[in-house]
Design an enzyme around this catalytic site. Structure first.
Site, mmCIF file in Angstrom:
data_model
loop_
_atom_site.group_PDB
_atom_site.id
_atom_site.type_symbol
_atom_site.label_atom_id
_atom_site.label_comp_id
_atom_site.label_asym_id
_atom_site.label_seq_id
_atom_site.Cartn_x
_atom_site.Cartn_y
_atom_site.Cartn_z
ATOM 1 N N HIS B 67 0.809 -1.140 0.152
ATOM 2 C CA HIS B 67 0.055 0.074 -0.035
ATOM 3 C C HIS B 67 0.956 1.192 -0.112
ATOM 4 C CE1 HIS B 67 -3.027 -2.889 1.249
ATOM 5 N NE2 HIS B 67 -3.926 -1.955 0.865
ATOM 6 N N PRO B 68 0.490 2.180 -0.749
ATOM 7 C CA PRO B 68 1.117 3.591 -0.643
ATOM 8 C C PRO B 68 0.813 4.462 0.529
ATOM 9 C CG PRO B 68 -1.006 3.704 -1.724
ATOM 10 C CD PRO B 68 -0.807 2.396 -1.256
ATOM 11 N N SER B 84 -6.691 3.854 -5.637
ATOM 12 C CA SER B 84 -5.905 4.549 -4.688
ATOM 13 C C SER B 84 -5.993 6.206 -4.836
ATOM 14 C CB SER B 84 -4.480 4.225 -4.413
ATOM 15 O OG SER B 84 -4.401 3.201 -3.295
ATOM 16 N N GLN B 85 -5.686 6.659 -5.930
ATOM 17 C CA GLN B 85 -5.752 7.984 -6.407
ATOM 18 C C GLN B 85 -7.474 8.473 -6.188
ATOM 19 O OE1 GLN B 85 -3.541 9.613 -8.223
ATOM 20 N NE2 GLN B 85 -4.614 11.513 -8.666
ATOM 21 N N PHE B 119 0.994 2.981 7.320
ATOM 22 C CA PHE B 119 -0.456 3.412 7.940
ATOM 23 C C PHE B 119 -1.420 3.137 6.745
ATOM 24 C CE2 PHE B 119 -3.748 6.579 8.787
ATOM 25 C CZ PHE B 119 -4.211 6.107 9.934
ATOM 26 N N VAL B 120 -2.191 2.196 7.098
ATOM 27 C CA VAL B 120 -3.324 1.892 6.094
ATOM 28 C C VAL B 120 -4.468 2.193 6.542
ATOM 29 C CG1 VAL B 120 -4.584 -0.155 4.571
ATOM 30 C CG2 VAL B 120 -2.015 0.103 4.833
ATOM 31 N N ALA B 123 -9.511 5.170 3.435
ATOM 32 C CA ALA B 123 -9.630 6.633 3.210
ATOM 33 C C ALA B 123 -10.993 7.115 2.888
ATOM 34 C CB ALA B 123 -8.610 6.974 2.076
#
Lengths: 174, 174
Positions: B67-68, B84-85, B119-120, B123
């Site tokens: 994960h980013p 994710s964007q 940290f995931v 969002a």
């Protein structure tokens, strides 16, 4: 790069570097980072093998399904990973006659129909004649035999990709 | 798309469709394809959860490491996955004040230093104030607690990505 430099890499750099030693499975490198520090490069490879071997059978099939077909649509559309592109080119997959291309496409289709995963072979250790021969032979295997055989090939591909990345005296110990 | 159409997908199409419901881990979708036929969409999700839960702890950490960072270098360089964007944009990660951006970057660094994974957080279920609060709180956890917590968030993200993909009456049953 020596092993102490590898051991010092933050996980992001480690995954960037080793994330495709198993095709399209960055989770493998991301998982083995937990095993640092590595005594040597062989220990990195061993950790990768152990991670793969501990996966359930569906996970091993999952790894195989992340691989592209040989001379398949990803080759033609230019969407292969860089590593696969080079490996398939070396094995002559760019330079098939029309008859060879048709035969390979049919054999790939039959193989996937039978096993539910693609034919995986370490292309850099092979050439187009051998690939066609092995594909024909291996299509006759029992599914569980062929799943194991595919994973052996994944490990050979991984070995050569690791060597390619490390290209140092230390890497020769792999 | 109804569940019978999903069950009829060849693995390549299934992986193309579901390959990023767990960020940068197409192996997950590729593995659960072995579990067809699925009775309903909930069964697809359950198979994904079971695959993740059966991974060794290093494998769960591996998933987190794929994960980013929130508002991290992938966001700024445009190299986030499409999913994710969108999720980071909805949570306001594009529109941080300079002070918020600095604080988030420092908290992300501290978190990764402590845990060895990013940290995931889901969002799309959050906003920037909540993200900063949770990141501060969760940084105090014990590592094994935080690994489990991160995986819970991976499953929430997966749930919303599956819903987004299916967007049918059947998907509402998820």
């Amino acid at each position: 790069m020596d092993i102490s430099a590898v051991n010092a890499l933050p996980y992001e750099d480690f995954v960037n570097m080793f994330g495709n030693v198993v095709e399209r499975c960055p989770i493998v490198a991301a998982a083995v980072w937990s095993r640092r520090p590595f005594e040597n490069f062989k220990a990195v490879e061993t950790a990768i093998h152990e991670f793969i071997d501990e996966l359930p059978e569906s996970g091993k099939e999952g790894i195989l399904r992340c691989h592209p077909d040989l001379a398949g649509r990803d080759l033609h559309s230019g969407t292969l990973t860089r590593e696969s592109q080079e490996e398939q080119a070396r094995a002559g997959m760019h330079a098939l006659t029309s008859a060879e291309a048709s035969r390979l496409a049919q054999l790939n289709r039959d193989y996937k129909e039978r096993f539910g995963f693609p034919f995986v072979i370490c292309a850099r250790m092979s050439d187009k004649e051998t690939i066609l021969l092995r594909l024909t032979e291996r299509s006759q295997h029992e599914p569980h035999v062929e799943r194991s055989r595919g994973i052996e090939e994944v490990k050979k591909i991984c070995h050569l990709r690791l060597q390619g990345l490390l290209r140092t005296d230390a890497a020769n110990k792999l």
